[in-house]
Design an enzyme around this catalytic site. Structure first.
Site, PDB file in Angstrom:
ATOM      1  N   ARG A  15     -11.328 -11.100   4.153  1.00 49.35           N
ATOM      2  CA  ARG A  15     -10.338 -10.026   4.126  1.00 49.35           C
ATOM      3  C   ARG A  15      -9.052 -10.468   4.818  1.00 49.35           C
ATOM      4  NH1 ARG A  15     -10.948  -6.885   9.128  1.00 49.35           N
ATOM      5  NH2 ARG A  15     -12.467  -7.913  10.470  1.00 49.35           N
ATOM      6  N   GLY A  16      -8.027  -9.666   4.664  1.00 48.90           N
ATOM      7  CA  GLY A  16      -6.783  -9.844   5.392  1.00 48.90           C
ATOM      8  C   GLY A  16      -6.123 -11.194   5.217  1.00 48.90           C
ATOM      9  N   ALA A  89     -10.983 -16.460  12.047  1.00 52.31           N
ATOM     10  CA  ALA A  89     -11.868 -15.311  12.293  1.00 52.31           C
ATOM     11  C   ALA A  89     -11.400 -14.480  13.486  1.00 52.31           C
ATOM     12  CB  ALA A  89     -13.296 -15.795  12.529  1.00 52.31           C
ATOM     13  N   TYR A 159      -6.808  -9.640  23.287  1.00 53.19           N
ATOM     14  CA  TYR A 159      -6.466 -10.419  22.094  1.00 53.19           C
ATOM     15  C   TYR A 159      -5.375 -11.439  22.391  1.00 53.19           C
ATOM     16  CZ  TYR A 159      -4.270 -11.382  17.564  1.00 53.19           C
ATOM     17  OH  TYR A 159      -3.708 -12.003  16.475  1.00 53.19           O
ATOM     18  N   LYS A 163      -5.426 -15.705  22.397  1.00 56.12           N
ATOM     19  CA  LYS A 163      -4.588 -16.515  21.524  1.00 56.12           C
ATOM     20  C   LYS A 163      -3.697 -17.463  22.326  1.00 56.12           C
ATOM     21  CE  LYS A 163      -5.972 -14.937  17.522  1.00 56.12           C
ATOM     22  NZ  LYS A 163      -6.723 -15.787  16.578  1.00 56.12           N
ATOM     23  N   THR A 195      -3.166  -5.466   6.659  1.00 58.44           N
ATOM     24  CA  THR A 195      -4.514  -6.019   6.626  1.00 58.44           C
ATOM     25  C   THR A 195      -5.475  -5.001   7.234  1.00 58.44           C
ATOM     26  OG1 THR A 195      -4.377  -7.043   8.818  1.00 58.44           O
ATOM     27  CG2 THR A 195      -3.539  -8.332   6.964  1.00 58.44           C
TER      28      THR A 195
END
Length: 253
Positions: A15-16, A89, A159, A163, A195
Site C-alpha cells: 500500500r501507499g 515498511a 516516528y 527516521k 496514503t
C-alpha cells in the site's frame, strides 16, 4: 547494473508509497518482490496488476527468520538473488496530528516500536542480502526517511526520531559497504497525498503544506518513487550516504 536486470525487494509494498515504488520499478522492467505484513489483499492485487515480473511475499521485517525465508523464496522464484532493497515498511503508525501523543504521554515503548520497524527491519534485510551482493560486486539499498526530522511541523516524536536514527544507520552502512560495490542512500518525502498512513490527516493540514511549499502542491507518492528509482539506476552509481529530500522544496538543504 541497469534497472531491468535488478531484483528489487520493497518492504511494506502492499500500500501507499511502497505500492508506488513497486509500480515504478516494474515500469522500468525490474523483477519486483512485494513484501507485506498485514496487507495481503492489497499486495495480491498489486501482484496481479504488475504480472509475472512480481511476487508477493509475507514477512514481518522485524523477524530475521521470516526475512531470510522471504529472500530464499524470491531467489527460487526468479532464479537469481536480490540486488536491490528498498526499506519502506512502516510499523503501526498513522499521521494523525490530533490524536498523536505529546511530550507528556509518549512512552519508551512507542519509540522502541518505531525504532524496531525502521532500524531492525533495515538491518535484517541488509544482513540477509549482503552475502549475495558482495558476491555480485553490486548492491543498491535505499532507505525511506522523512523531511520531518529536518523540520518537525508536527511533533511525531517516535516516528521522527526513528527516521533520524535511520539516516545515521544509512551513512554508516554506506561507509562500510561501498568497498563491495554497494551503495546505501535515503529518500525523504514529505506528507504524501494520500496514503493509508496519511488518511487521518485533515484537509487543513494538507492545505497548509501546499501553501508553504514552493511548488504549491502536496507531493505525490509516484514522485518519491521516481527518486528511489534514481538511486537504483546507473546514473546514481557514484552517490552513496546521501539523503535526498523530495517534498516540493518545503525543506531545503
Amino acid at each position: 547494473m541497469e534497472i531491468k536486470d535488478q531484483v528489487v525487494l520493497i518492504t511494506g509494498a502492499g500500500r501507499g508509497l511502497g505500492r508506488a515504488i513497486a509500480q515504478g520499478f516494474a515500469r522500468e522492467g525490474a523483477k519486483v518482490i512485494i513484501n507485506y505484513h498485514h496487507s495481503e489483499d492489497k499486495a495480491s492485487q498489486l501482484k496481479q496488476t504488475i504480472g509475472k515480473q512480481a511476487i508477493a511475499l509475507r514477512a514481518d521485517v522485524r523477524d530475521i527468520e521470516q526475512v531470510q525465508e522471504m529472500f530464499q523464496r524470491a531467489d527460487k522464484h526468479f532464479g537469481r538473488p536480490v540486488t536491490t532493497i528498498v526499506n519502506n515498511a512502516l510499523i503501526n503508525f498513522k499521521f494523525d496530528p490530533v490524536s498523536k501523543k505529546d511530550a507528556s504521554k509518549i512512552t519508551w515503548q512507542d519509540y522502541q516500536a518505531q525504532l524496531e520497524g525502521a532500524i531492525l527491519g533495515a538491518l535484517n534485510t541488509i544482513q540477509t542480502g549482503l552475502a549475495d551482493m558482495k558476491e555480485a560486486g553490486f548492491g543498491r539499498i535505499i532507505n525511506i526517511g522523512t523531511n520531518l526530522f529536518h523540520n518537525p511541523v508536527v511533533a511525531y516524536h517516535d516516528y521522527t526520531t526513528s527516521k533520524a536514527a535511520l539516516l545515521g544507520f544509512t551513512r554508516n552502512m554506506a561507509k562500510e559497504l561501498g568497498q563491495y560495490g554497494i551503495t546505501v542512500n535515503m529518500v525523504s518525502g514529505g506528507l504524501l497525498k494520500q496514503t493509508d498512513a496519511s488518511s487521518a490527516t485533515s484537509d487543513e493540514v494538507f492545505e497548509l503544506i501546499k501553501n508553504s511549499t514552493p511548488l504549491r502542491r502536496v507531493t505525490d507518492p509516484s514522485e518519491v518513487a521516481d527518486a528511489v528509482i534514481f538511486f537504483a539506476s546507473p546514473w546514481a552509481r557514484a552517490a552513496t550516504g546521501q539523503n535526498l529530500i523530495v517534498d516540493g522544496g518545503l525543506v531545503m538543504g
